[in-house]
Scaffold this motif. Sequence first.
Motif, PDB file in Angstrom:
ATOM      1  N   PHE A   1       1.588  10.343 -15.511  1.00 43.57           N
ATOM      2  CA  PHE A   1       2.595   9.345 -15.877  1.00 43.57           C
ATOM      3  C   PHE A   1       1.961   7.995 -16.199  1.00 43.57           C
ATOM      4  N   HIS A   2       2.659   7.225 -17.013  1.00 46.31           N
ATOM      5  CA  HIS A   2       2.334   5.802 -17.118  1.00 46.31           C
ATOM      6  C   HIS A   2       2.571   5.226 -15.725  1.00 46.31           C
ATOM      7  N   LEU A   3       1.586   4.493 -15.193  1.00 40.40           N
ATOM      8  CA  LEU A   3       1.697   4.031 -13.806  1.00 40.40           C
ATOM      9  C   LEU A   3       1.595   2.510 -13.701  1.00 40.40           C
ATOM     10  N   PRO A   4       2.732   1.792 -13.825  1.00 40.18           N
ATOM     11  CA  PRO A   4       2.679   0.342 -13.579  1.00 40.18           C
ATOM     12  C   PRO A   4       2.271   0.087 -12.132  1.00 40.18           C
ATOM     13  N   TYR A   5       2.615   1.011 -11.262  1.00 47.18           N
ATOM     14  CA  TYR A   5       2.137   1.071  -9.870  1.00 47.18           C
ATOM     15  C   TYR A   5       2.330   2.528  -9.472  1.00 47.18           C
TER      16      TYR A   5
ATOM     17  N   SER B   1       4.296 -14.299  -8.079  1.00 49.54           N
ATOM     18  CA  SER B   1       5.496 -13.736  -8.727  1.00 49.54           C
ATOM     19  C   SER B   1       5.779 -12.361  -8.110  1.00 49.54           C
ATOM     20  N   SER B   2       6.994 -11.826  -8.355  1.00 52.92           N
ATOM     21  CA  SER B   2       7.314 -10.515  -7.765  1.00 52.92           C
ATOM     22  C   SER B   2       6.464  -9.399  -8.391  1.00 52.92           C
ATOM     23  N   GLY B   3       5.996  -9.639  -9.606  1.00 50.07           N
ATOM     24  CA  GLY B   3       5.165  -8.628 -10.270  1.00 50.07           C
ATOM     25  C   GLY B   3       3.680  -8.767  -9.948  1.00 50.07           C
TER      26      GLY B   3
ATOM     27  N   THR C   1       0.812  -1.223   0.000  1.00 48.39           N
ATOM     28  CA  THR C   1       0.000   0.000   0.000  1.00 48.39           C
ATOM     29  C   THR C   1       0.847   1.275   0.000  1.00 48.39           C
ATOM     30  N   ILE C   2       2.027   1.220   0.666  1.00 52.18           N
ATOM     31  CA  ILE C   2       2.879   2.424   0.725  1.00 52.18           C
ATOM     32  C   ILE C   2       4.094   2.267  -0.211  1.00 52.18           C
ATOM     33  N   GLY C   3       4.826   1.158  -0.066  1.00 45.75           N
ATOM     34  CA  GLY C   3       6.039   0.953  -0.879  1.00 45.75           C
ATOM     35  C   GLY C   3       5.751   0.910  -2.371  1.00 45.75           C
TER      36      GLY C   3
ATOM     37  N   VAL D   1       1.801  -8.090  -7.526  1.00 44.47           N
ATOM     38  CA  VAL D   1       1.188  -6.905  -6.912  1.00 44.47           C
ATOM     39  C   VAL D   1       0.944  -5.787  -7.937  1.00 44.47           C
ATOM     40  N   THR D   2       1.569  -5.879  -9.097  1.00 44.42           N
ATOM     41  CA  THR D   2       1.387  -4.843 -10.129  1.00 44.42           C
ATOM     42  C   THR D   2       0.555  -5.353 -11.313  1.00 44.42           C
ATOM     43  N   GLN D   3      -0.342  -6.297 -11.052  1.00 46.63           N
ATOM     44  CA  GLN D   3      -1.264  -6.742 -12.110  1.00 46.63           C
ATOM     45  C   GLN D   3      -2.488  -5.818 -12.125  1.00 46.63           C
TER      46      GLN D   3
ATOM     47  N   GLY E   1      -5.067  -1.046 -10.623  1.00 41.42           N
ATOM     48  CA  GLY E   1      -3.814  -1.739 -10.890  1.00 41.42           C
ATOM     49  C   GLY E   1      -3.244  -1.312 -12.226  1.00 41.42           C
ATOM     50  N   ASN E   2      -2.306  -2.086 -12.721  1.00 43.14           N
ATOM     51  CA  ASN E   2      -1.666  -1.734 -13.989  1.00 43.14           C
ATOM     52  C   ASN E   2      -2.552  -2.156 -15.154  1.00 43.14           C
ATOM     53  N   ILE E   3      -2.872  -1.223 -16.038  1.00 41.32           N
ATOM     54  CA  ILE E   3      -3.625  -1.616 -17.240  1.00 41.32           C
ATOM     55  C   ILE E   3      -2.781  -1.357 -18.491  1.00 41.32           C
TER      56      ILE E   3
ATOM     57  N   ARG F   1      -0.723  -9.602 -16.499  1.00 38.92           N
ATOM     58  CA  ARG F   1      -0.566 -10.907 -15.836  1.00 38.92           C
ATOM     59  C   ARG F   1       0.910 -11.223 -15.660  1.00 38.92           C
ATOM     60  N   TYR F   2       1.350 -11.300 -14.417  1.00 38.99           N
ATOM     61  CA  TYR F   2       2.739 -11.703 -14.149  1.00 38.99           C
ATOM     62  C   TYR F   2       2.789 -13.117 -13.567  1.00 38.99           C
ATOM     63  N   GLY F   3       1.671 -13.548 -12.984  1.00 39.60           N
ATOM     64  CA  GLY F   3       1.633 -14.890 -12.392  1.00 39.60           C
ATOM     65  C   GLY F   3       1.402 -14.835 -10.896  1.00 39.60           C
TER      66      GLY F   3
ATOM     67  N   GLY G   1      12.430  -6.299 -12.802  1.00 42.26           N
ATOM     68  CA  GLY G   1      11.740  -5.194 -12.133  1.00 42.26           C
ATOM     69  C   GLY G   1      12.605  -3.981 -11.840  1.00 42.26           C
ATOM     70  N   LYS G   2      13.769  -4.219 -11.220  1.00 45.51           N
ATOM     71  CA  LYS G   2      14.626  -3.077 -10.830  1.00 45.51           C
ATOM     72  C   LYS G   2      15.131  -2.343 -12.077  1.00 45.51           C
ATOM     73  N   PHE G   3      15.540  -3.130 -13.079  1.00 47.91           N
ATOM     74  CA  PHE G   3      16.052  -2.541 -14.325  1.00 47.91           C
ATOM     75  C   PHE G   3      14.946  -1.727 -15.013  1.00 47.91           C
TER      76      PHE G   3
ATOM     77  N   ASP H   1      13.774  -5.061 -20.455  1.00 46.11           N
ATOM     78  CA  ASP H   1      13.339  -4.812 -19.080  1.00 46.11           C
ATOM     79  C   ASP H   1      12.026  -5.517 -18.773  1.00 46.11           C
ATOM     80  N   PHE H   2      11.246  -5.799 -19.821  1.00 44.21           N
ATOM     81  CA  PHE H   2       9.936  -6.432 -19.671  1.00 44.21           C
ATOM     82  C   PHE H   2       9.558  -6.929 -21.054  1.00 44.21           C
ATOM     83  N   TRP H   3       9.087  -8.173 -21.137  1.00 47.21           N
ATOM     84  CA  TRP H   3       8.704  -8.722 -22.433  1.00 47.21           C
ATOM     85  C   TRP H   3       7.776  -9.912 -22.213  1.00 47.21           C
TER      86      TRP H   3
HETATM   87  N1  COA Z   1       6.702  -0.624   4.259  1.00 45.01           N
HETATM   88  C1  COA Z   1       6.799   0.374   3.368  1.00 45.01           C
HETATM   89  N2  COA Z   1       7.526   0.253   2.223  1.00 45.01           N
HETATM   90  C2  COA Z   1       8.126  -0.930   1.969  1.00 45.01           C
HETATM   91  C3  COA Z   1       8.044  -2.011   2.871  1.00 45.01           C
HETATM   92  C4  COA Z   1       7.290  -1.827   4.075  1.00 45.01           C
HETATM   93  N3  COA Z   1       7.155  -2.802   4.968  1.00 45.01           N
HETATM   94  N4  COA Z   1       8.755  -3.036   2.352  1.00 45.01           N
HETATM   95  C5  COA Z   1       9.261  -2.620   1.173  1.00 45.01           C
HETATM   96  N5  COA Z   1       8.885  -1.342   0.943  1.00 45.01           N
HETATM   97  C6  COA Z   1       9.197  -0.507  -0.221  1.00 45.01           C
HETATM   98  C7  COA Z   1      10.635  -0.631  -0.675  1.00 45.01           C
HETATM   99  O1  COA Z   1      11.489   0.198   0.093  1.00 45.01           O
HETATM  100  C8  COA Z   1      10.515  -0.201  -2.114  1.00 45.01           C
HETATM  101  O2  COA Z   1      10.425   1.208  -2.179  1.00 45.01           O
HETATM  102  P1  COA Z   1      11.381   2.037  -3.167  1.00 45.01           P
HETATM  103  O3  COA Z   1      11.136   1.467  -4.541  1.00 45.01           O
HETATM  104  O4  COA Z   1      10.892   3.431  -3.038  1.00 45.01           O
HETATM  105  O5  COA Z   1      12.757   1.809  -2.718  1.00 45.01           O
HETATM  106  C9  COA Z   1       9.143  -0.743  -2.548  1.00 45.01           C
HETATM  107  O6  COA Z   1       8.438  -1.007  -1.323  1.00 45.01           O
HETATM  108  C10 COA Z   1       9.216  -2.031  -3.335  1.00 45.01           C
HETATM  109  O7  COA Z   1      10.017  -2.925  -2.642  1.00 45.01           O
HETATM  110  P2  COA Z   1      11.014  -3.891  -3.396  1.00 45.01           P
HETATM  111  O8  COA Z   1      11.750  -4.703  -2.407  1.00 45.01           O
HETATM  112  O9  COA Z   1      11.804  -3.112  -4.397  1.00 45.01           O
HETATM  113  O10 COA Z   1       9.936  -4.805  -4.133  1.00 45.01           O
HETATM  114  P3  COA Z   1      10.105  -6.016  -5.122  1.00 45.01           P
HETATM  115  O11 COA Z   1      11.486  -6.524  -5.195  1.00 45.01           O
HETATM  116  O12 COA Z   1       9.031  -6.977  -4.737  1.00 45.01           O
HETATM  117  O13 COA Z   1       9.779  -5.386  -6.570  1.00 45.01           O
HETATM  118  C11 COA Z   1       8.572  -4.274  -8.308  1.00 45.01           C
HETATM  119  C12 COA Z   1       8.773  -4.429  -6.794  1.00 45.01           C
HETATM  120  C13 COA Z   1       7.620  -3.125  -8.574  1.00 45.01           C
HETATM  121  C14 COA Z   1       9.903  -3.992  -8.990  1.00 45.01           C
HETATM  122  C15 COA Z   1       7.945  -5.592  -8.852  1.00 45.01           C
HETATM  123  O14 COA Z   1       6.662  -5.722  -8.319  1.00 45.01           O
HETATM  124  C16 COA Z   1       7.888  -5.639 -10.354  1.00 45.01           C
HETATM  125  O15 COA Z   1       8.815  -6.096 -10.992  1.00 45.01           O
HETATM  126  N6  COA Z   1       6.769  -5.176 -10.969  1.00 45.01           N
HETATM  127  C17 COA Z   1       6.655  -5.037 -12.355  1.00 45.01           C
HETATM  128  C18 COA Z   1       7.399  -3.799 -12.747  1.00 45.01           C
HETATM  129  C19 COA Z   1       6.809  -3.178 -13.922  1.00 45.01           C
HETATM  130  O16 COA Z   1       5.620  -3.043 -14.017  1.00 45.01           O
HETATM  131  N7  COA Z   1       7.650  -2.803 -14.855  1.00 45.01           N
HETATM  132  C20 COA Z   1       7.201  -2.186 -16.028  1.00 45.01           C
HETATM  133  C21 COA Z   1       7.861  -0.867 -16.091  1.00 45.01           C
HETATM  134  S1  COA Z   1       6.792   0.180 -16.735  1.00 45.01           S
END
Ligand code: COA
Length: 390
Positions: free
Chosen positions: A232-236, A147-149, A34-36, A151-153, A274-276, A142-144, A198-200, A184-186
Amino acid sequence: MNIGIDKIGFYTPHTFIDMVKLAEARGVDPAKYTIGIGQEQMAVSPVTQDAVTLAANAALRILDKEDLKKIDFVIFGTESGIDSSKSAAVYVHDLLGIQSSARSIEIKQACYGATAGIQLAKGHIALHPESRVLVLGSDISRYGLRSSGEVTQGAGAVAMVISANPRILSLGDQSAYLTNDIMDFWRPTYSDTAYVDGKFSNEQYIAFFLNTWEQFKSQTDMTIADFEAMCFHLPYTKMGMKAMREIFDEGTEEDQKRLTDHYQLSTIYNKNVGNIYTGSLYLSLISLLENDTSLKAGNRIGLFSYGSGAVGEFFTGTLQPEFREALAEAEHKNLFAEREEVSIEKYEEIFSEVLPVDGTNLQLDIESDPATICVAGIEEHKRLYVNKSR
Ligand code: COA
């Protein structure tokens, strides 16, 4: 010539999950989601909706009889296409009853497709000022499961009518864009879920924003002070803020506060859908226009579009005198109010329900989906679409 967005509407499926409950089910601190990440709810798309029906449902809400007669170009941006040959635009053209002297095509470049559609539409209107173009951005992200993504579906579509003398937003002629071949995404054609570094992708999003922002400033002599708001484009919803913060030292404290305040309002709808993908930037624009009572005609809004892989573009729009009357705010607020929350178990069940890919015929229960336009089944490898209002 004054060309831009005359009408704008969106659609999202009727079911959603709560992100706190998803976090609890995944053993994650809910504040991370909700915050991160900045997401509160996530749309869950039933098997009776796909990119075609989401887009058609979005357009249905804004088009009138005159639009159906005057639209002569349907441009469909998506990365959730249902066919490698036939464009999703052709189905939508039929489902809506648009007159037949029209072009209908699909555009692909990840989340950038609808922006490419708008730019193409602008050129078409410049040559044919009486025309109207329907631009659609529709996707199911759909990321699965787990999966780490995950939360961004999300799922949903935005529909826009582009015309001369638009009532909502006049689009500026200056625009800055950038292409760079990165991974970075495909989503390979054999996979129904996306692959992401994700980070990239976060880093590249910001790099593309800074590059196009610098190009734009050198083209126009504008500064951060010339913008009332930026969308902005908002994946999240945290993503756009991370990028915008990078240019804050170019402005005063007042500039920073103004842009931050507007930004919060531009993320309300995205936080709950969410992300559309292709529609995401435009959902943010709708969120800003429908929730921000301080905006006035003449305000300039910056728009940053990013499609992984990657193409980015920074462009602008100026609010028009009748913009408030031309919005579909009540419809959109109803759409949210009528949604139904589902449990995490139910979401996992819905996520796993997909159309057969082996030629099996299937009939779906479209009565359980309140949407007007649905996928009713599949027969001999053809999706069967139904417009219940016909
Ligand atoms: N309270 C508050 N914030 C928290 C937290 C907590 N308990 N735990 C983690 N966070 C914050 C982190 O500090 C981080 O913030 P920051 O980015 O400002 O540094 C954020 O939450 C995400 O944490 P992170 O550990 O980086 O998450 P992750 O490794 O699970 O990856 C994404 C998050 C977004 C990278 C991943 O969900 C993803 O790959 N999504 C798809 C990305 C995408 O849509 N890409 C397309 C580009 S348009």
